[in-house]
Design a protein around this motif. Structure first.
Motif, mmCIF file in Angstrom:
data_model
loop_
_atom_site.group_PDB
_atom_site.id
_atom_site.type_symbol
_atom_site.label_atom_id
_atom_site.label_comp_id
_atom_site.label_asym_id
_atom_site.label_seq_id
_atom_site.Cartn_x
_atom_site.Cartn_y
_atom_site.Cartn_z
ATOM 1 N N GLU A 7 0.773 -1.076 0.027
ATOM 2 C CA GLU A 7 -0.159 0.137 0.128
ATOM 3 C C GLU A 7 0.876 1.288 0.064
ATOM 4 O OE1 GLU A 7 -3.951 -1.888 2.533
ATOM 5 O OE2 GLU A 7 -2.344 -0.375 3.624
ATOM 6 N N VAL A 8 2.205 1.059 0.366
ATOM 7 C CA VAL A 8 2.737 2.404 0.839
ATOM 8 C C VAL A 8 3.159 3.060 -0.508
ATOM 9 C CG1 VAL A 8 5.144 3.294 1.391
ATOM 10 C CG2 VAL A 8 4.026 1.179 2.629
ATOM 11 N N ILE A 9 3.826 2.508 -1.585
ATOM 12 C CA ILE A 9 4.264 3.247 -2.815
ATOM 13 C C ILE A 9 2.972 3.789 -3.459
ATOM 14 C CG2 ILE A 9 5.097 2.832 -5.071
ATOM 15 C CD1 ILE A 9 7.192 0.820 -3.628
ATOM 16 N N LYS A 10 1.848 2.903 -3.600
ATOM 17 C CA LYS A 10 0.716 3.211 -4.153
ATOM 18 C C LYS A 10 0.218 4.746 -3.552
ATOM 19 C CE LYS A 10 -0.078 -1.222 -6.111
ATOM 20 N NZ LYS A 10 -0.930 -2.324 -5.995
ATOM 21 N N TYR A 11 -0.039 4.452 -2.295
ATOM 22 C CA TYR A 11 -0.642 5.612 -1.443
ATOM 23 C C TYR A 11 0.167 7.003 -1.769
ATOM 24 C CZ TYR A 11 -2.319 8.336 2.596
ATOM 25 O OH TYR A 11 -2.749 9.540 3.273
ATOM 26 N N PHE A 12 1.299 7.022 -1.578
ATOM 27 C CA PHE A 12 1.981 8.274 -1.597
ATOM 28 C C PHE A 12 2.420 8.545 -2.909
ATOM 29 C CE2 PHE A 12 3.215 6.865 2.747
ATOM 30 C CZ PHE A 12 2.917 7.816 3.432
ATOM 31 N N ARG A 13 2.189 7.795 -3.849
ATOM 32 C CA ARG A 13 2.256 8.221 -5.414
ATOM 33 C C ARG A 13 0.973 9.297 -5.779
ATOM 34 N NH1 ARG A 13 5.451 8.522 -9.660
ATOM 35 N NH2 ARG A 13 4.957 7.765 -11.556
ATOM 36 N N LYS A 14 -0.028 9.232 -4.875
ATOM 37 C CA LYS A 14 -1.188 10.218 -5.131
ATOM 38 C C LYS A 14 -0.612 11.545 -4.368
ATOM 39 C CE LYS A 14 -5.030 7.119 -5.698
ATOM 40 N NZ LYS A 14 -4.285 5.738 -5.153
ATOM 41 N N ILE A 15 0.311 11.533 -3.555
ATOM 42 C CA ILE A 15 0.589 12.735 -2.650
ATOM 43 C C ILE A 15 1.994 13.391 -3.138
ATOM 44 C CG2 ILE A 15 1.586 13.648 -0.320
ATOM 45 C CD1 ILE A 15 -0.660 11.274 0.520
ATOM 46 N N TYR A 16 3.002 12.800 -3.446
ATOM 47 C CA TYR A 16 4.201 13.146 -4.101
ATOM 48 C C TYR A 16 4.131 13.394 -5.639
ATOM 49 C CZ TYR A 16 9.105 14.117 -4.735
ATOM 50 O OH TYR A 16 10.261 14.768 -4.906
ATOM 51 N N LYS A 17 4.552 14.657 -6.210
ATOM 52 C CA LYS A 17 4.377 15.097 -7.608
ATOM 53 C C LYS A 17 5.562 14.751 -8.383
ATOM 54 C CE LYS A 17 0.414 17.079 -6.501
ATOM 55 N NZ LYS A 17 -0.252 16.127 -5.850
ATOM 56 N N GLY A 18 6.713 14.484 -7.709
ATOM 57 C CA GLY A 18 7.836 14.237 -8.606
ATOM 58 C C GLY A 18 8.444 12.633 -8.707
ATOM 59 N N ILE A 19 9.386 12.420 -9.161
ATOM 60 C CA ILE A 19 9.948 11.031 -9.496
ATOM 61 C C ILE A 19 9.997 10.149 -8.197
ATOM 62 C CG2 ILE A 19 11.921 9.687 -10.132
ATOM 63 C CD1 ILE A 19 10.752 10.872 -12.563
#
Ligand code: PHB
Length: 359
Positions: free
Chosen positions: A280-292
């Motif tokens: 869940e971690v990477i998918k969740y923060f993908r929505k919050i972080y705008k960069g690479i």
């Protein structure tokens, strides 16, 4: 796709297969050496190499024979490695490390390791004198915190002198920055403790100091928002890391490296219920972080392709598979059989299990 180029900051990586930072304990006396040059050189088909964690100061050390990036000799020897890596067309970031409480008086002439707070810390630590019990650290004074931030900036400047393409701040896995972020280890009552804003201040000041020194496009950070290694705990972990990662959007960093989990050989960690669970971690923060975003943590070939193709992250960092497969990108691309790793030679030793894995 996993084998297509990608830009981080101002540089282009030839593919999205990165070599994850891996502690190997072969930098005898903290100085990088020829054997390490060969090791990194063998892995230059990686789009990006992230070096093993390297201490920013003598105070930052907590393990035997990990390299530093604070002395002239260390800079000189790292330069041999970066030149060699560049010659073979790869890019290389150095991971900047201060272990905080995860050290022992044996490393510091009998002085206590430092941390945000003097919270009881138990377990075992391997020192030059053998396996010892961990100790309760000493809480840092305010002026010392400012001077550690300066140590990070100096180390980043040294890294550029040594020819690195950039630096990755080690904010993960329960080391000093993570100790400030999480409320299980940070009990301070000054501007660096208490509220989430105060606990993430140290991380952001390190990011800021390094970005000012070498440029945000050459600065990256690694976080482990569901990590419990090194006795880490936060009572409101999702909000804590959401606040921090959202603030990181302001910097235009080279990348954010997220550990889905950290699974050292032979150990498993249970994740508390209020944490983001495995997957869940990477998918969740993908929505919050705008960069690479660089994703890491037990990736297989299939999972790596799935994550990049579905745009859950941009780059995958492989650890153990890169230890045993020097030409991992080619092997993944060709769907070739992968060599198995030997955990007995991960930490310390000589060429065996280090530079002798078949290509
Ligand atoms: C370790 O040496 O065990 C180690 C070092 C750095 C990490 C995690 C583990 O991020």
């Amino acid at each position: 796709m996993l084998f297509s180029p990608v830009k981080i900051g101002n540089i282009e990586l030839s593919n999205r297969v990165a070599m994850a930072p891996l502690t190997r304990n072969r930098a005898f006396g903290t100085i990088p050496n020829e054997m390490m040059r060969i090791y990194y050189n063998q892995r230059t088909s990686a789009g990006l190499i992230i070096t093993e964690a390297s201490q920013i100061s003598p105070q930052g050390v907590g393990y035997v024979d990990t390299p530093g990036i604070y002395s002239e000799e260390q800079i000189k020897q790292w330069k041999r490695i970066t030149e060699s890596v560049h010659k073979y067309g790869s890019k290389i970031f150095i991971q900047l490390w201060h272990v905080g409480r995860s050290s022992h008086p044996d490393f510091h002439n009998g002085e206590l390791p430092v941390a945000p707070s003097a919270v009881e810390y138990t377990g075992k630590v391997k020192t030059p004198q053998g396996l010892k019990d961990k100790v309760t650290p000493r809480a840092l004074e305010l002026h010392e915190i400012k001077s550690i931030i300066q140590d990070y900036a100096n180390a980043a400047e040294n890294a550029i002198k040594a020819g690195f393409d950039g630096v990755e701040i080690h904010g993960a896995n329960g080391y000093l920055i993570d100790q400030f972020i999480c409320d299980g280890s940070n009990k301070r009552t000054d501007e660096y403790g208490g509220s989430i804003e105060n606990r993430i201040k140290f991380a952001l000041e390190v990011v800021e100091a390094i970005s000012n020194k070498i440029g945000a496009e050459r600065t990256a950070i690694k976080l482990s928002p569901s990590g419990t290694f090194n006795s880490m705990y936060d009572s409101n972990v999702v909000e804590t890391f959401t606040t921090l990662i959202d603030k990181l959007n302001n910097y235009n960093l080279a990348y954010l490296h997220l550990a889905e989990h950290y699974n050292p050989p032979g150990k498993t960690y249970t994740i508390p219920d209020h944490y983001l669970q495995e997957g869940e971690v990477i998918k969740y923060f993908r929505k919050i972080y705008k960069g690479i975003i660089v994703g890491n943590g037990g990736f297989t070939r299939e999972k790596a392709m799935e994550y990049v193709e579905n745009n859950y992250c941009d780059i995958i960092a492989f650890g153990k598979l890169f230890i045993s497969n020097p030409k991992l990108p080619e092997k993944l691309k060709g769907h070739l059989i992968l060599n198995k790793w030997d955990v007995n030679t991960f930490y310390g030793g000589n060429e065996i299990g280090y530079i002798d894995y078949p290509f």
